[in-house]
Motif scaffolding. Structure first.
Motif: not given
Lengths: 114, 112
Positions: B6, B34-36, B46, B61, B74, B83, B87, B89
């Motif tokens: 990433q 994708w996670y936050r 997400l 997004l 993203l 936000d 983040y 992946c």
């Protein structure tokens, strides 16, 4: 209602001790996981259970022993703790086995080994 | 060597600016999520992308899956302090036994 709950949230202990972290999910999922997140935030899978059966066992020292008494619970026992075991341990669950769908994570258990 | 890279590792921007984070692999993804993650909490999903070239939008997004299914991005438009977060992946890669493998994350800080 918390979907995936793990206890304790914080754990501080001495090297050489044995400790356990418990996890429960009320989502009715078949699959549960343990992930380790290190200080650099890298999230790495340790174990995965599907319906109480071990399906993923990464190269984790055998001091780590997961136990799943039923499909809603997955506990992690760690023997002879070492400094390098300090991390945040996340329990997660998902519906279905392989490939996994959405993972639902607990809040994490921060383990500090002194 | 991580299967998923990433970039950037850290991004600090002012409120209202746009940003893009990237997730790359030399392997083909079966699917990518994708996670936050916010401090003191676990990651929250997400979006999931499955088809090469797919674009999904979630309010401000926008998620894009590469045509060859080896990369994803993203994009956040008009970022807000809410936000702020890590983040992540996570991809299913056949070469990794179809286990969900996470990237190292991008830490985003949106300053008011």
């Amino acid at each position: 209602d918390t979907a995936v709950s793990q206890t304790p949230k914080y754990l501080v202990t001495q090297m050489g001790n044995d400790k356990s972290i418990k996890c429960e999910q009320n989502l009715g999922h078949d699959t549960m996981y343990w992930y380790k997140q290190d200080s650099k935030k890298f999230l790495k899978i340790m174990f995965s259970y599907n319906n109480k059966e071990l399906i993923i066992n990464e190269t984790v020292p055998n001091r780590f022993s997961p136990k799943s008494p039923d499909k809603a619970h997955l506990n992690l026992h760690i023997n002879s703790l070492e400094l390098g075991d300090s991390a945040v341990y996340f329990c997660a669950s998902s519906q279905g086995g392989s490939p996994p769908g959405e993972l639902f994570f607990g809040e994490g258990s921060r383990l500090t080994v002194l | 060597t991580q299967l998923l890279e990433q970039s950037p590792q850290f991004l600090s921007i002012q409120e209202g600016e746009n940003l893009t984070v990237y997730c790359n692999s030399s392997s083909v993804f079966s699917s990518l999520q994708w996670y936050r993650q916010e401090p003191g909490e676990g990651p929250v999903l997400l979006v999931t992308v499955v088809t090469g070239g797919e674009v999904k939008k979630l309010k401000r997004l926008t998620f894009q899956f590469g045509d060859a299914r080896k990369d994803s991005s993203l994009h956040i438009t008009a970022a807000q302090p809410g936000d702020t977060g890590l983040y992540l992946c996570a991809g299913l890669i056949k070469a990794a036994g179809n286990k969900l493998t996470f990237g190292g994350g991008t830490r985003v800080l949106v300053k008011p």
